[in-house]
Motif scaffolding. Structure first.
Motif, mmCIF file in Angstrom:
data_model
loop_
_atom_site.group_PDB
_atom_site.id
_atom_site.type_symbol
_atom_site.label_atom_id
_atom_site.label_comp_id
_atom_site.label_asym_id
_atom_site.label_seq_id
_atom_site.Cartn_x
_atom_site.Cartn_y
_atom_site.Cartn_z
ATOM 1 N N LYS A 39 0.848 -1.194 0.000
ATOM 2 C CA LYS A 39 0.000 0.000 0.000
ATOM 3 C C LYS A 39 0.882 1.241 0.000
ATOM 4 N N ASP A 54 -7.975 2.325 -1.047
ATOM 5 C CA ASP A 54 -8.526 2.093 0.285
ATOM 6 C C ASP A 54 -8.986 3.450 0.807
ATOM 7 N N GLN A 106 -8.024 4.358 4.711
ATOM 8 C CA GLN A 106 -6.641 4.713 5.012
ATOM 9 C C GLN A 106 -6.074 5.773 4.067
ATOM 10 N N LEU A 153 -3.900 0.166 -2.590
ATOM 11 C CA LEU A 153 -3.399 -1.194 -2.714
ATOM 12 C C LEU A 153 -2.725 -1.308 -4.078
ATOM 13 N N LEU A 167 -8.880 -9.313 -5.893
ATOM 14 C CA LEU A 167 -9.456 -9.317 -4.549
ATOM 15 C C LEU A 167 -10.616 -10.294 -4.520
ATOM 16 N N ALA A 186 -13.673 -9.755 0.475
ATOM 17 C CA ALA A 186 -12.781 -8.710 0.962
ATOM 18 C C ALA A 186 -13.106 -7.359 0.337
ATOM 19 N N ASN A 234 -16.368 -5.910 1.933
ATOM 20 C CA ASN A 234 -16.299 -5.648 3.374
ATOM 21 C C ASN A 234 -15.907 -4.192 3.590
ATOM 22 N N SER A 235 -16.834 -3.398 4.090
ATOM 23 C CA SER A 235 -16.612 -1.956 4.210
ATOM 24 C C SER A 235 -15.453 -1.615 5.127
ATOM 25 N N SER A 236 -15.101 -2.522 6.037
ATOM 26 C CA SER A 236 -13.989 -2.241 6.952
ATOM 27 C C SER A 236 -12.640 -2.243 6.240
ATOM 28 N N ASN A 237 -12.597 -2.808 5.031
ATOM 29 C CA ASN A 237 -11.361 -2.806 4.242
ATOM 30 C C ASN A 237 -11.182 -1.523 3.438
ATOM 31 N N TYR A 257 -12.341 -0.625 0.443
ATOM 32 C CA TYR A 257 -12.298 -0.648 -1.019
ATOM 33 C C TYR A 257 -13.631 -0.232 -1.647
ATOM 34 N N CYS A 312 -16.002 2.944 -5.666
ATOM 35 C CA CYS A 312 -14.653 2.368 -5.637
ATOM 36 C C CYS A 312 -13.792 3.039 -6.696
#
Length: 275
Positions: free
Chosen positions: A12, A94, A97, A101, A124, A128, A131-134, A136, A142
Motif C-alpha cells: 500500500k 482504500d 486509510q 493497494l 481481490l 474482501a 467488506n466496508s472495513s477494508n 475498497y 470504488c
C-alpha cells in the motif's frame, strides 16, 4: 508486503496512480447488468494506448473474485509482428486509510497480437472487496488505477575492442624527389590497420608554425566519418623517418584518441636535421 501468489507483490502506498484512475459510482449495479467485463476509456502511457478491463464477478471453486487487467489498445496500425514490453502496476483505493493497494508482477510482460492483456484474475475476493472495513467499497463507490512503464529498445550503446598487435600494422610511404617538393603538405595513399583506414601527412618544410624549421609528420584517421557520434578511437603508433644509409632511424612513439573533432595527430617538429 504480502504475496498473493508467486511472482506477484502487494503493498500500500500514499501516491495515486501516475497514469490512469477509474472511479465507479453505484458499483453494485455493475454485476447486475450481467456483463462479463467493463472496459475503461483509453489512456496513453509510454507512447502507447491502454485501457483497464474489470471483471466484476469471476468465480473459481465457489469463491468470487474481482479481476483486473491492463490491455493495450488501438493496435490496428501497428506493423506485423509488433510487440511491446512493459512493467505495470494496478491499484485499488482504500478510502479509509487514503492509501492505494498496489499489485505488481515481478516480471516485465510482452504484449503482442495474440496476447493483448495482462493482469490479475484474483485481484481481490468479493468478500474482501465488499467488506466496508477494508475501505475498497465505500458508499457503493470504488476506484481503480494503473501505471505503465514501457521498455524501449532505442537505447544507446558502444563497444570497446582492443587490438594489441594488428598483423597489418606497418605501412611505408616513399617520397621521391623530396627536396623538390613544392606543396606545403602531402598525403600518402590510404592504408588499413586494425580494420580502420589511415594515411600519413607529411609537411616537407614544416607546417605553418614551423615553416622552414623542421619536417612535420602526422597520422590521419581517414574514415573518421564512420565513427558513431561522440565516439573516439584509441591508437598507439610509431612514426619513423628511415635512415637509408646507416640505419639510424629517426623515430617517435605516441598515442591518441582519434575522433571527428581530432582526426589527425602527430608532430609539427619531428626532425631538426632537414638537410
Amino acid at each position: 508486503m504480502e504475496n498473493q501468489n508467486i511472482g506477484v507483490t502487494r503493498s500500500k502506498r500514499d501516491l495515486p496512480p501516475a497514469h490512469f484512475s477509474l472511479k465507479i459510482q453505484t458499483y453494485s449495479l455493475l454485476p447486475k447488468t450481467e456483463v462479463e467485463k467493463y472496459d475503461s476509456g483509453v489512456f496513453e502511457a509510454g507512447g502507447h494506448k491502454w485501457r483497464l478491463s474489470i471483471h466484476p464477478n469471476e468465480t473459481e471453486e465457489g469463491i468470487g473474485y474481482i479481476s483486473l487487467y491492463l490491455a493495450i489498445a488501438e493496435t490496428d496500425t501497428y506493423p506485423e509482428g509488433w510487440e511491446v514490453y512493459a512493467d505495470y502496476k494496478l491499484f485499488v483505493l482504500d478510502h479509509l486509510q487514503k492509501k492505494y493497494l498496489t499489485v505488481q508482477d515481478f516480471d516485465m510482460k510482452r504484449f503482442h497480437k495474440d496476447k493483448t492483456e495482462w493482469g490479475f484474475a484474483k485481484l481481490l475476493t468479493l468478500e474482501a472487496f465488499k467488506n466496508s472495513s477494508n475501505g475498497y467499497l465505500v458508499d457503493d463507490c470504488c476506484e481503480f488505477g494503473a501505471e505503465v512503464f514501457v521498455y524501449s529498445r532505442n537505447k544507446e550503446w558502444e563497444s570497446l575492442a582492443m587490438v594489441k598487435e594488428p598483423s597489418d600494422g606497418t605501412f611505408r610511404y616513399e617520397m621521391e624527389n623530396f627536396s623538390a617538393k613544392a606543396q606545403p603538405s602531402y598525403y600518402s595513399k590510404v592504408f588499413t590497420v586494425g580494420e580502420r583506414n589511415w594515411k600519413l601527412r607529411v609537411w616537407p618544410k614544416g607546417n605553418a608554425a614551423q615553416r622552414d624549421k623542421a619536417i612535420s609528420i602526422y597520422l590521419n584517421l581517414d574514415d573518421w566519418k564512420s565513427l558513431p557520434p561522440k565516439r573516439a578511437l584509441y591508437a598507439k603508433y610509431k612514426l619513423r623517418i628511415l635512415d637509408q644509409v646507416s640505419g639510424k632511424h629517426e623515430q617517435t612513439t605516441g598515442s591518441h584518441w582519434f575522433s571527428s573533432s581530432s582526426s589527425e595527430w602527430g608532430y609539427p617538429i619531428f626532425n631538426y636535421d632537414v638537410g
